[in-house]
Every structure is written in C-alpha cells, then in structure tokens.
Design a protein around this motif. Structure first.
Motif, mmCIF file in Angstrom:
data_model
loop_
_atom_site.group_PDB
_atom_site.id
_atom_site.type_symbol
_atom_site.label_atom_id
_atom_site.label_comp_id
_atom_site.label_asym_id
_atom_site.label_seq_id
_atom_site.Cartn_x
_atom_site.Cartn_y
_atom_site.Cartn_z
ATOM 1 N N UNK A 110 0.809 -1.215 0.000
ATOM 2 C CA UNK A 110 0.000 0.000 0.000
ATOM 3 C C UNK A 110 0.844 1.268 0.000
ATOM 4 N N UNK A 111 2.040 1.173 0.557
ATOM 5 C CA UNK A 111 2.895 2.348 0.679
ATOM 6 C C UNK A 111 4.237 2.114 0.002
ATOM 7 N N UNK A 112 4.812 3.211 -0.468
ATOM 8 C CA UNK A 112 6.158 3.191 -1.018
ATOM 9 C C UNK A 112 6.947 4.268 -0.292
ATOM 10 N N UNK A 113 8.064 3.879 0.275
ATOM 11 C CA UNK A 113 8.916 4.779 1.045
ATOM 12 C C UNK A 113 10.133 5.151 0.216
ATOM 13 N N UNK A 114 10.494 6.431 0.211
ATOM 14 C CA UNK A 114 11.700 6.855 -0.501
ATOM 15 C C UNK A 114 12.496 7.802 0.384
ATOM 16 N N UNK A 115 13.822 7.628 0.383
ATOM 17 C CA UNK A 115 14.715 8.455 1.184
ATOM 18 C C UNK A 115 15.593 9.300 0.295
ATOM 19 N N UNK A 116 15.826 10.555 0.705
ATOM 20 C CA UNK A 116 16.500 11.507 -0.172
ATOM 21 C C UNK A 116 17.769 12.078 0.450
ATOM 22 N N UNK A 117 18.536 12.773 -0.371
ATOM 23 C CA UNK A 117 19.821 13.319 0.048
ATOM 24 C C UNK A 117 19.676 14.502 1.000
ATOM 25 N N UNK A 118 18.490 15.096 1.094
ATOM 26 C CA UNK A 118 18.274 16.210 2.019
ATOM 27 C C UNK A 118 17.842 15.739 3.412
ATOM 28 N N UNK A 119 17.905 14.420 3.650
ATOM 29 C CA UNK A 119 17.551 13.890 4.961
ATOM 30 C C UNK A 119 16.074 13.675 5.181
ATOM 31 N N UNK A 120 15.273 13.720 4.134
ATOM 32 C CA UNK A 120 13.835 13.523 4.260
ATOM 33 C C UNK A 120 13.425 12.166 3.694
ATOM 34 N N UNK A 121 12.274 11.687 4.151
ATOM 35 C CA UNK A 121 11.638 10.518 3.542
ATOM 36 C C UNK A 121 10.247 10.935 3.076
ATOM 37 N N UNK A 122 9.832 10.353 1.982
ATOM 38 C CA UNK A 122 8.477 10.569 1.463
ATOM 39 C C UNK A 122 7.750 9.230 1.477
ATOM 40 N N UNK A 123 6.507 9.245 1.918
ATOM 41 C CA UNK A 123 5.679 8.037 1.908
ATOM 42 C C UNK A 123 4.543 8.266 0.918
ATOM 43 N N UNK A 124 4.467 7.379 -0.059
ATOM 44 C CA UNK A 124 3.497 7.507 -1.150
ATOM 45 C C UNK A 124 2.436 6.426 -1.035
ATOM 46 N N UNK A 125 1.200 6.775 -1.347
ATOM 47 C CA UNK A 125 0.120 5.810 -1.437
ATOM 48 C C UNK A 125 0.185 5.169 -2.819
ATOM 49 N N UNK A 126 0.390 3.871 -2.866
ATOM 50 C CA UNK A 126 0.596 3.182 -4.146
ATOM 51 C C UNK A 126 -0.675 3.171 -4.987
ATOM 52 N N UNK A 127 -1.832 3.018 -4.340
ATOM 53 C CA UNK A 127 -3.096 2.947 -5.082
ATOM 54 C C UNK A 127 -3.435 4.264 -5.759
ATOM 55 N N UNK A 128 -3.377 5.358 -4.985
ATOM 56 C CA UNK A 128 -3.760 6.664 -5.529
ATOM 57 C C UNK A 128 -2.594 7.409 -6.153
ATOM 58 N N UNK A 129 -1.356 6.883 -5.945
ATOM 59 C CA UNK A 129 -0.134 7.504 -6.457
ATOM 60 C C UNK A 129 0.024 8.922 -5.931
ATOM 61 N N UNK A 130 -0.350 9.150 -4.679
ATOM 62 C CA UNK A 130 -0.266 10.478 -4.078
ATOM 63 C C UNK A 130 0.649 10.449 -2.852
ATOM 64 N N UNK A 131 1.154 11.615 -2.488
ATOM 65 C CA UNK A 131 2.032 11.752 -1.340
ATOM 66 C C UNK A 131 1.219 11.718 -0.050
ATOM 67 N N UNK A 132 1.591 10.829 0.867
ATOM 68 C CA UNK A 132 0.937 10.770 2.169
ATOM 69 C C UNK A 132 1.649 11.642 3.192
ATOM 70 N N UNK A 133 2.977 11.599 3.165
ATOM 71 C CA UNK A 133 3.736 12.334 4.168
ATOM 72 C C UNK A 133 5.157 12.534 3.679
ATOM 73 N N UNK A 134 5.728 13.686 3.991
ATOM 74 C CA UNK A 134 7.142 13.937 3.765
ATOM 75 C C UNK A 134 7.693 14.520 5.061
ATOM 76 N N UNK A 135 8.755 13.933 5.597
ATOM 77 C CA UNK A 135 9.260 14.371 6.891
ATOM 78 C C UNK A 135 10.778 14.309 6.936
ATOM 79 N N UNK A 136 11.351 15.211 7.723
ATOM 80 C CA UNK A 136 12.795 15.229 7.941
ATOM 81 C C UNK A 136 13.152 14.161 8.960
ATOM 82 N N UNK A 137 14.056 13.240 8.627
ATOM 83 C CA UNK A 137 14.434 12.163 9.540
ATOM 84 C C UNK A 137 15.909 12.197 9.896
ATOM 85 N N UNK A 138 16.699 13.035 9.206
ATOM 86 C CA UNK A 138 18.132 13.091 9.480
ATOM 87 C C UNK A 138 18.714 14.380 8.919
#
Length: 487
Positions: A110-138
């Motif tokens: 249901x979800x796809x998690x992606x981690x980026x070079x700016x220290x954030x992760x984005x969580x995407x809803x796979x069904x709707x292909x929309x962003x659920x949350x983007x947060x700074x983790x590091x």
C-alpha cells in the motif's frame, strides 16, 4: 556450497542495486536504466531496459505482490513500473526535488517509502499515487530504509551513522546513535519475527562505513515500548559494507563490500559461511530471492552475478513448497497468482478477462474485451448495463455475474479499511474475528484452516501455537460493524 549460476553484463555503468521477486530479477545502474530478467533462465524481458530516469538510478525494489517494480534516481523521481508490461505506472517527484537514494515497498504494497539526500523521507500511497507524508528524519543523506515484516514501522539509516525507527506515519519510536561510525549504508529486516511473552522481537541487519555488518534485535513490548540491542558484529570484510540482505527464512545473511567480496553468514550464530571473490570492483548490491536460497550481487564492474546456495534439485523442491505455502498464507488457497494479488481498481483489461475465465464466465470474455472493461469499470456494472450493452438475456447468468461483482466491490471496501480490521492471513475485512493463542486476531475461517494444516505455528510470529482454542473478539467485531455503517 555457493555456486555461480550466471553473470549478466548488460549495463554500461556501475550496478547500484538489484532486487528479486518470485519471478523476476531487476538491476539498476548509473547508465540511467533498469533491466528486468526472468528468474527461469535469466533472459532479459522484451520490454527491458526501462528508460525514464534522467540520471543514474540508485535503487530498485519489487512489491511483495510482484506486480510492481519501483526505482529511484538523482532526478528526484521514484518511478513505479508494471512488471507485466514494463509501463511506468507513476512518476513520483520528491517534494523538495532532492535526489532520491533509496526506496522500499511496505509488505502490503500500500505504501512506497523513498529516502533523499536532504535527509527527508516521502511516503506515497501506491493505489492513488499520491504523497501521504514527507518528513525530515536526518541531517545527513538517507542511504538506507526498510519496512518491518509486520509493516507497522520502518527503519532509516544515514551518513550520520544513526539508525532511526519510525511508525508508518513517521512518528519516532527509537534512535540508535553511533550504530555505525562514519555512516550507515544499508539495512534489512529479517522476514521472521519471534514472540517472547508480551514482547515481539525483530532482527535487523545494517552495514556501514566502519567495515562492519551488524545484526540488531528490535524488541516491541506492549507497555515499555521499543528497544534496540546489538546481537552480532560481523567483521569478515575489510572495507565499507555497502549492501546486505536476509534470506527468505532468515537463516542466512549476505553482504557486499568495497573490498570486492560477497560474504554469506549464518544469521543465527553470526558465523561466516562463504566469501565470494568473483567481482572485480566494489560490490554495491545484494538481494535474496523471496522463495529460494538464490541471491544476486551487483558491482561497479557493471555485472550482476546470480548465486545458488545448496543443491539445485533440493532448491527446486523448496521453491515449489514455499510458493504453495505463500498462496495459502496470502489467499487461503482459493485464488491464483496474477490479478488476485492486486486491488480490483488496478486490474487491466486482461486481468478482467482472466477473472471471468476463473469464475466460469468464459462466454463473456470476448464481449468484455470488446468493451475494453478494466477493473475500475467492472465494479460499476449493473443489471441494465449487462442487459443492454452485453446482451446477457439470461436472468440467472446476470445474477451470478452481479453477485461476483458485488464481492469485488466488497474487496475495494476492504482496501480502504483500517489495517487492524483486516485479517493478517487473508488481508480482507474480518466478519467473525477471533483471538488466537499468539494474541493476534484473525478471521475465524482463515485461522481454522491454518490450524488444520500440519504447520500449527502462528501466522504472525512463526512460533508454535500453545493451544488451538479461539476466542471471539466481540469488541473488534462491533468496531468493524460501526466502521462499515459509517462508510
């Protein structure tokens, strides 16, 4: 023993990652491509290579259902591909347009998690292909992330050397500071969990710039929360560890290093089993098959090596056994692979035709194909449409088709329901929830079928069930009924 099955040499630049499903092998590279191969003979699929990224591709991963392949790149995009057609289902751009270094599907897809070079992760809803949350983790670059086997939490690792444990909504659970000196490069959960009283335990492997591969125990207690303790530090490699992966049964752990070696460990005892030296440059990637003791390793020498551990004939038998077990666990043995692993709303026209054949409506296949009916349109069909557009004059046949379509609409309702209302075995909304000896709630029919097999272990923890007594969970049943009424 570990034997080299074949070497793939199709990439024109460093291989950055590789992934295996029960049917396919995927690899991605600095040459901007993702290549996909059949696990039967390792021939490249007709739609491969996949070309949509503008820069090098850092990571690729399959969904547990096998229908999707995700890849992420310096171009700030995470692309979801169809494994049946090779088409790009969605191109998800990171909110801050930061280079995306790593991605991972949740176990339920249901979800796809992606981690980026700016220290954030984005969580995407796979069904709707929309962003659920983007947060700074590091404050550093996120180079590693993975979901727990229960899917309710995930881990991130970064260039700062810390491991962070998060809820699925990116709520902090635990931080392991100085997990690896100079930075964390990779992490992977063992598919197996264990239950010790009221404590659920998970094993996590991580590799870092300190040349170490470590196995951690993450403990989740009902009252005291989460703890992380070090189980083993594995030091067989003499340079930074870039990749790691557990086998499907959690018994083996493989890692790749800057020292050009691939190491295989006994994960239960922390003992080195094999050291493989066939790569000529840094080993950047490794991945186990989800259904047999076969793994792939990728390197900056532009190759992907396929390895098998143990006897080939025994492995073939094991693979068949695991596939049968997987079918029972996920679908209680009643549905085939393919369309049944996917939400109805995502079915293609061919999926609908396959569903018609399986339900005994072969005579309607040509009519449905002529009207280009896909999953989203299928669930909207009614008596009038079936009569006028499809010329189904038989009242009995119309009734049977409509009853099956009603069941599909119910499955869509299941897909939007809270996770705690879904049976862990069938992943469907529970009608008669019961509590088993492991403390988890299941649909009565599903857990009874499970108990009646020789397995007799918990579907969630893999530990033996101390008793087969099932207790009705009336409070959960009432909560489900109230939720259904609100819908």
């Amino acid at each position: 023993m570990a034997s080299l099955l074949c070497t793939l040499q199709d990439h024109r630049d460093d291989v950055n990652c590789c992934a295996l499903s029960d049917r396919f092998l995927a690899s991605c590279s600095g040459d901007k491509t993702v290549r996909v191969y059949s696990c039967e003979d390792f021939s490249e699929l007709r739609f491969s290579p996949l070309r949509a990224h503008a820069y090098g591709v850092h990571c690729c991963c399959f969904s547990s259902c096998g229908r999707y392949l995700a890849s992420c790149s310096t171009d700030a995009r995470t692309i979801i591909w169809s494994t049946s057609t090779g088409a790009a289902v969605a191109a998800l751009e990171h909110p801050a347009r930061a280079p995306v270094r790593v991605c991972a599907f949740s176990p339920d897809t249901r979800c796809l998690l992606s981690g980026a070079s700016d220290g954030t992760v984005a969580i995407w809803d796979v069904t709707s292909k929309t962003l659920q949350r983007c947060a700074k983790v590091s404050e550093g670059t996120v180079l590693a992330c993975c979901f727990s086997p229960c899917g309710q939490m995930f881990v991130t690792g970064s260039t700062l050397g810390e491991l962070h444990l998060w809820t699925r909504s990116v709520g902090p659970l635990h931080t392991q500071r100085e997990a690896h000196d100079l930075g964390v490069n990779c992490c992977h959960f063992s598919p197996q969990m264990s239950l010790d009283g009221q404590t659920i335990k998970f094993r996590l492997a991580s590799g870092g710039q300190d040349n170490q591969l470590r196995i951690w125990i993450i403990s989740q207690h009902a009252t005291t929360g989460y703890e992380m303790s070090l189980l083993y530090t594995l030091s067989a490699q003499s340079a930074p560890v870039l990749s790691c992966a557990f086998s499907f049964d959690g018994q083996l752990l493989v890692s790749g290093s800057v020292d050009k070696t691939v190491t295989v460990y006994d994960a239960n005892h922390g003992e080195l089993v094999h050291t493989l030296t066939q790569h000529d440059r840094y080993v950047t990637a490794c991945a186990f098959s989800p259904c047999e003791l076969m793994f792939a390793s990728g390197s900056m020498d532009k190759t992907v090596n396929i390895w098998r551990i143990g006897d080939g004939n025994a492995q073939a038998s094991l693979r068949m056994m695991i596939r049968k077990h997987f079918l029972f666990v996920v679908w209680t043995g009643s549905k085939p692979l393919g369309y049944s692993r996917t939400l109805v709303s995502d079915w293609s026209e061919e999926d609908v035709c396959e569903w018609l054949r399986d339900e005994g409506f072969e005579a309607l296949v040509d009519a449905f194909r002529a009207h280009n009916i896909d999953g989203a349109e299928l669930v909207t069909l009614n008596t009038e449409t079936l009569t006028t557009a499809f010329n189904i004059e038989s009242v009995g046949l119309r009734g049977r088709v409509l009853r099956k379509i009603k069941d599909l609409r119910s499955s869509l309702l299941d897909s939007d329901s809270p996770d705690e209302f879904l049976c862990p075995i069938t992943r469907e909304l529970m009608k008669d929830p019961v509590i088993a000896a492991d403390g988890y709630s299941y649909e009565r029919e599903a857990i009874e079928s499970w108990i009646n097999t020789p397995n007799r272990s918990s579907p969630m923890t893999n530990l033996p069930l101390q008793t087969t007594i099932l207790t009705a969970n009336r409070s959960l049943k009432m909560a489900i009924q109230r939720w259904k009424s609100s819908q």
